[in-house]
Scaffold this motif. Structure first.
Motif, PDB file in Angstrom:
ATOM      1  N   ARG A   9      30.061  45.816  63.634  1.00  0.00           N
ATOM      2  CA  ARG A   9      29.861  47.422  63.543  1.00  0.00           C
ATOM      3  C   ARG A   9      30.311  47.820  61.949  1.00  0.00           C
ATOM      4  O   ARG A   9      29.500  48.669  61.351  1.00  0.00           O
ATOM      5  N   GLN A  10      31.042  47.004  61.437  1.00  0.00           N
ATOM      6  CA  GLN A  10      31.537  47.471  60.249  1.00  0.00           C
ATOM      7  C   GLN A  10      30.683  47.043  59.052  1.00  0.00           C
ATOM      8  O   GLN A  10      30.807  47.233  57.779  1.00  0.00           O
ATOM      9  N   ILE A  11      29.620  46.055  59.303  1.00  0.00           N
ATOM     10  CA  ILE A  11      28.759  45.685  58.398  1.00  0.00           C
ATOM     11  C   ILE A  11      27.610  46.494  58.396  1.00  0.00           C
ATOM     12  O   ILE A  11      26.654  46.306  59.490  1.00  0.00           O
ATOM     13  N   ILE A  12      27.152  46.723  57.227  1.00  0.00           N
ATOM     14  CA  ILE A  12      25.843  47.895  57.255  1.00  0.00           C
ATOM     15  C   ILE A  12      24.637  46.800  57.214  1.00  0.00           C
ATOM     16  O   ILE A  12      24.615  46.007  56.271  1.00  0.00           O
ATOM     17  N   GLY A  13      23.949  46.779  58.136  1.00  0.00           N
ATOM     18  CA  GLY A  13      22.716  45.961  58.298  1.00  0.00           C
ATOM     19  C   GLY A  13      21.930  45.891  57.149  1.00  0.00           C
ATOM     20  O   GLY A  13      21.492  46.957  56.625  1.00  0.00           O
ATOM     21  N   PHE A  14      21.399  44.797  56.449  1.00  0.00           N
ATOM     22  CA  PHE A  14      20.612  44.669  55.123  1.00  0.00           C
ATOM     23  C   PHE A  14      19.393  43.617  55.594  1.00  0.00           C
ATOM     24  O   PHE A  14      19.698  42.956  56.380  1.00  0.00           O
ATOM     25  N   TYR A  15      18.243  44.175  55.309  1.00  0.00           N
ATOM     26  CA  TYR A  15      17.113  43.620  55.603  1.00  0.00           C
ATOM     27  C   TYR A  15      16.946  42.224  54.792  1.00  0.00           C
ATOM     28  O   TYR A  15      16.126  41.353  55.206  1.00  0.00           O
ATOM     29  N   GLU A  26      12.014  43.211  45.654  1.00  0.00           N
ATOM     30  CA  GLU A  26      13.178  44.148  45.089  1.00  0.00           C
ATOM     31  C   GLU A  26      13.745  43.770  43.834  1.00  0.00           C
ATOM     32  O   GLU A  26      14.079  44.318  42.777  1.00  0.00           O
ATOM     33  N   ARG A  27      14.510  42.398  43.892  1.00  0.00           N
ATOM     34  CA  ARG A  27      15.543  41.865  43.044  1.00  0.00           C
ATOM     35  C   ARG A  27      14.627  41.491  41.623  1.00  0.00           C
ATOM     36  O   ARG A  27      15.201  41.678  40.814  1.00  0.00           O
ATOM     37  N   ARG A  28      13.346  41.249  41.890  1.00  0.00           N
ATOM     38  CA  ARG A  28      12.793  40.758  40.599  1.00  0.00           C
ATOM     39  C   ARG A  28      12.220  42.036  39.859  1.00  0.00           C
ATOM     40  O   ARG A  28      12.091  42.023  38.845  1.00  0.00           O
ATOM     41  N   ILE A  52      31.732  42.941  45.517  1.00  0.00           N
ATOM     42  CA  ILE A  52      31.911  43.260  47.102  1.00  0.00           C
ATOM     43  C   ILE A  52      30.308  43.600  47.409  1.00  0.00           C
ATOM     44  O   ILE A  52      29.648  44.442  46.735  1.00  0.00           O
ATOM     45  N   GLY A  53      29.951  42.656  48.514  1.00  0.00           N
ATOM     46  CA  GLY A  53      28.601  42.697  49.096  1.00  0.00           C
ATOM     47  C   GLY A  53      27.625  42.167  48.166  1.00  0.00           C
ATOM     48  O   GLY A  53      26.780  42.944  47.610  1.00  0.00           O
ATOM     49  N   ALA A  54      27.759  40.924  47.754  1.00  0.00           N
ATOM     50  CA  ALA A  54      27.023  40.472  46.457  1.00  0.00           C
ATOM     51  C   ALA A  54      25.930  40.229  46.802  1.00  0.00           C
ATOM     52  O   ALA A  54      25.010  39.550  46.010  1.00  0.00           O
ATOM     53  N   GLY A  55      25.292  40.203  48.311  1.00  0.00           N
ATOM     54  CA  GLY A  55      23.999  39.888  48.356  1.00  0.00           C
ATOM     55  C   GLY A  55      23.480  38.409  48.012  1.00  0.00           C
ATOM     56  O   GLY A  55      24.610  37.656  48.582  1.00  0.00           O
ATOM     57  N   ASN A  56      22.682  37.933  47.537  1.00  0.00           N
ATOM     58  CA  ASN A  56      22.418  36.733  47.120  1.00  0.00           C
ATOM     59  C   ASN A  56      22.953  36.205  45.864  1.00  0.00           C
ATOM     60  O   ASN A  56      22.597  34.924  45.069  1.00  0.00           O
ATOM     61  N   LEU A  73      31.936  38.360  47.208  1.00  0.00           N
ATOM     62  CA  LEU A  73      32.204  38.357  48.716  1.00  0.00           C
ATOM     63  C   LEU A  73      30.904  39.134  49.377  1.00  0.00           C
ATOM     64  O   LEU A  73      30.367  40.007  49.078  1.00  0.00           O
ATOM     65  N   GLU A  74      30.652  38.259  50.518  1.00  0.00           N
ATOM     66  CA  GLU A  74      29.669  38.762  51.316  1.00  0.00           C
ATOM     67  C   GLU A  74      29.833  38.613  52.604  1.00  0.00           C
ATOM     68  O   GLU A  74      30.107  37.417  53.090  1.00  0.00           O
ATOM     69  N   PRO A  75      29.368  39.891  53.504  1.00  0.00           N
ATOM     70  CA  PRO A  75      29.573  39.395  55.067  1.00  0.00           C
ATOM     71  C   PRO A  75      28.479  38.731  55.760  1.00  0.00           C
ATOM     72  O   PRO A  75      28.866  38.143  56.831  1.00  0.00           O
ATOM     73  N   ASP A  76      27.141  38.851  55.236  1.00  0.00           N
ATOM     74  CA  ASP A  76      26.172  38.304  55.896  1.00  0.00           C
ATOM     75  C   ASP A  76      26.032  36.983  55.609  1.00  0.00           C
ATOM     76  O   ASP A  76      25.405  36.603  54.348  1.00  0.00           O
ATOM     77  N   GLY A  91      33.176  37.943  53.770  1.00  0.00           N
ATOM     78  CA  GLY A  91      33.976  38.990  54.091  1.00  0.00           C
ATOM     79  C   GLY A  91      33.400  40.248  53.905  1.00  0.00           C
ATOM     80  O   GLY A  91      32.384  40.407  53.332  1.00  0.00           O
ATOM     81  N   MET A  92      34.380  41.284  54.026  1.00  0.00           N
ATOM     82  CA  MET A  92      33.633  42.715  54.002  1.00  0.00           C
ATOM     83  C   MET A  92      34.630  43.619  53.253  1.00  0.00           C
ATOM     84  O   MET A  92      36.016  43.303  53.328  1.00  0.00           O
ATOM     85  N   ALA A  93      34.251  44.566  52.835  1.00  0.00           N
ATOM     86  CA  ALA A  93      34.960  45.687  51.843  1.00  0.00           C
ATOM     87  C   ALA A  93      36.185  46.249  52.669  1.00  0.00           C
ATOM     88  O   ALA A  93      37.210  46.295  52.009  1.00  0.00           O
ATOM     89  N   GLN A  94      36.210  46.366  53.689  1.00  0.00           N
ATOM     90  CA  GLN A  94      37.135  47.125  54.497  1.00  0.00           C
ATOM     91  C   GLN A  94      38.531  46.109  54.830  1.00  0.00           C
ATOM     92  O   GLN A  94      39.405  46.591  55.495  1.00  0.00           O
ATOM     93  N   LEU A  95      38.349  44.793  54.565  1.00  0.00           N
ATOM     94  CA  LEU A  95      39.160  43.850  55.023  1.00  0.00           C
ATOM     95  C   LEU A  95      39.134  42.637  54.010  1.00  0.00           C
ATOM     96  O   LEU A  95      38.619  41.534  54.178  1.00  0.00           O
ATOM     97  N   ALA A 108      30.661  46.938  42.966  1.00  0.00           N
ATOM     98  CA  ALA A 108      29.865  46.615  44.258  1.00  0.00           C
ATOM     99  C   ALA A 108      28.402  47.420  43.611  1.00  0.00           C
ATOM    100  O   ALA A 108      28.408  48.336  43.096  1.00  0.00           O
ATOM    101  N   THR A 109      27.273  46.960  44.005  1.00  0.00           N
ATOM    102  CA  THR A 109      25.976  47.246  43.463  1.00  0.00           C
ATOM    103  C   THR A 109      25.125  47.704  44.784  1.00  0.00           C
ATOM    104  O   THR A 109      24.854  46.664  45.721  1.00  0.00           O
ATOM    105  N   TRP A 110      24.949  48.808  45.012  1.00  0.00           N
ATOM    106  CA  TRP A 110      24.080  49.245  46.298  1.00  0.00           C
ATOM    107  C   TRP A 110      24.675  48.704  47.545  1.00  0.00           C
ATOM    108  O   TRP A 110      24.046  48.157  48.300  1.00  0.00           O
ATOM    109  N   ALA A 111      26.242  48.515  47.611  1.00  0.00           N
ATOM    110  CA  ALA A 111      26.664  47.918  48.915  1.00  0.00           C
ATOM    111  C   ALA A 111      27.730  48.293  49.439  1.00  0.00           C
ATOM    112  O   ALA A 111      28.808  48.650  48.405  1.00  0.00           O
ATOM    113  N   PHE A 112      27.701  49.084  50.639  1.00  0.00           N
ATOM    114  CA  PHE A 112      28.730  49.539  51.453  1.00  0.00           C
ATOM    115  C   PHE A 112      29.353  50.832  51.046  1.00  0.00           C
ATOM    116  O   PHE A 112      29.447  51.752  51.824  1.00  0.00           O
ATOM    117  N   PHE A 113      29.581  50.993  49.610  1.00  0.00           N
ATOM    118  CA  PHE A 113      30.219  52.054  49.199  1.00  0.00           C
ATOM    119  C   PHE A 113      29.384  53.250  49.023  1.00  0.00           C
ATOM    120  O   PHE A 113      29.073  53.584  47.802  1.00  0.00           O
TER     121      PHE A 113
END
Ligand SMILES: C[S@@+](CC[C@H](N)C(=O)[O-])C[C@H]1O[C@@H](n2cnc3c(N)ncnc32)[C@H](O)[C@@H]1O
Length: 220
Positions: A9-15, A26-28, A52-56, A73-76, A91-95, A108-113
């Motif tokens: 629940r603490q991980i924000i879903g990302f597509y 998006e990234r290109r 934090i929330g480094a994506g790919n 650091l990336e939870p997914d 891992g995730m930002a809260q821990l 962090a870039t567009w991630a969790f915060f």
């Protein structure tokens, strides 16, 4: 004890992992001139830096140099791309799974915060814990009030007062999404905001304003 469901629940879903072809566009096409990366490169010190929330790993790998090592650091698990030559940690930002004062900076870039997200203060406490006194924290998010927002039909900007109240200074970065074709632009816009919003767009280059919040870590 924290259950697996609590953690999920603490991980924000990302597509990104479910729709890799959309994430590739998006990234290109977002910030093709690399103004966000250039800003981070100037703001961040050498030494050991945490993304934090480094994506790919798109941003982290571009910020590595002889003088700076970036840990991703990336939870997914689906986002972690081990082909990208980074030190990857799940891992995730809260821990954050690192000891106190382990890093010279974190970003962090567009991630969790996202102001208002549950647990954000927990995440900020973790950043202050793992970054050394005098080290930097930088958070990148949407600034809003741009062409991108007008297509969205809703405010996509972060709450700048929220960050200012917490002692962060801001830098506005004026960039764009630059697509290879109108078809590509509207494919991504339809995915983000729906067909009706995409139909409003007639441009391959869309103004996009980004804000970078930064602060220096203070400890007793
Ligand atoms: C919009 S993507 C941005 C990815 C990358 N920073 C970039 O700029 O390409 C958001 C990322 O944050 C991650 N995320 C979600 N919840 C998180 C959490 N609690 N802690 C850290 N990262 C999280 C997602 O898995 C996703 O990879």
């Amino acid at each position: 004890m924290v259950s697996r469901n609590d953690l999920e629940r603490q991980i924000i879903g990302f597509y990104g992992a479910s729709y890799p072809s959309m994430f590739e566009i998006e990234r290109r096409c977002m910030d093709r001139d690399g103004l966000v990366i250039h800003h981070l490169d100037r703001e961040l010190p050498g030494g050991l830096v945490l993304d934090i929330g480094a994506g790919n790993g798109f941003t982290a790998v571009r910020l590595c140099s002889a003088a700076r090592k970036v840990v991703a650091l990336e939870p997914d698990r689906g986002m972690i791309d081990t082909v990208v030559p980074l030190t990857w940690v799940q891992g995730m930002a809260q821990l954050i799974p690192f000891r106190n004062d382990a890093f010279h900076a974190a970003y962090a870039t567009w991630a969790f915060f996202f102001d208002g997200v549950p647990g954000i203060d927990k995440g900020l406490n973790e950043l202050n814990r793992v970054v050394v006194k005098g080290g930097k924290i930088v958070i990148v998010d949407n600034a809003g009030d741009d062409e991108f927002t007008s297509i969205a039909g809703k405010d996509t900007g972060s709450n700048r007062t929220w960050w200012r109240d917490r002692g962060f200074k801001e830098t506005l970065i004026r960039t764009s999404f630059r697509f290879d074709s109108l078809e590509e632009a509207n494919r991504l816009l339809a995915f983000y905001f729906g067909q009706e919003a995409a139909a409003r767009n007639l441009k391959t280059e869309i103004e996009y304003r980004v804000v970078a919040y930064n602060t220096t870590v203070r400890k007793r």
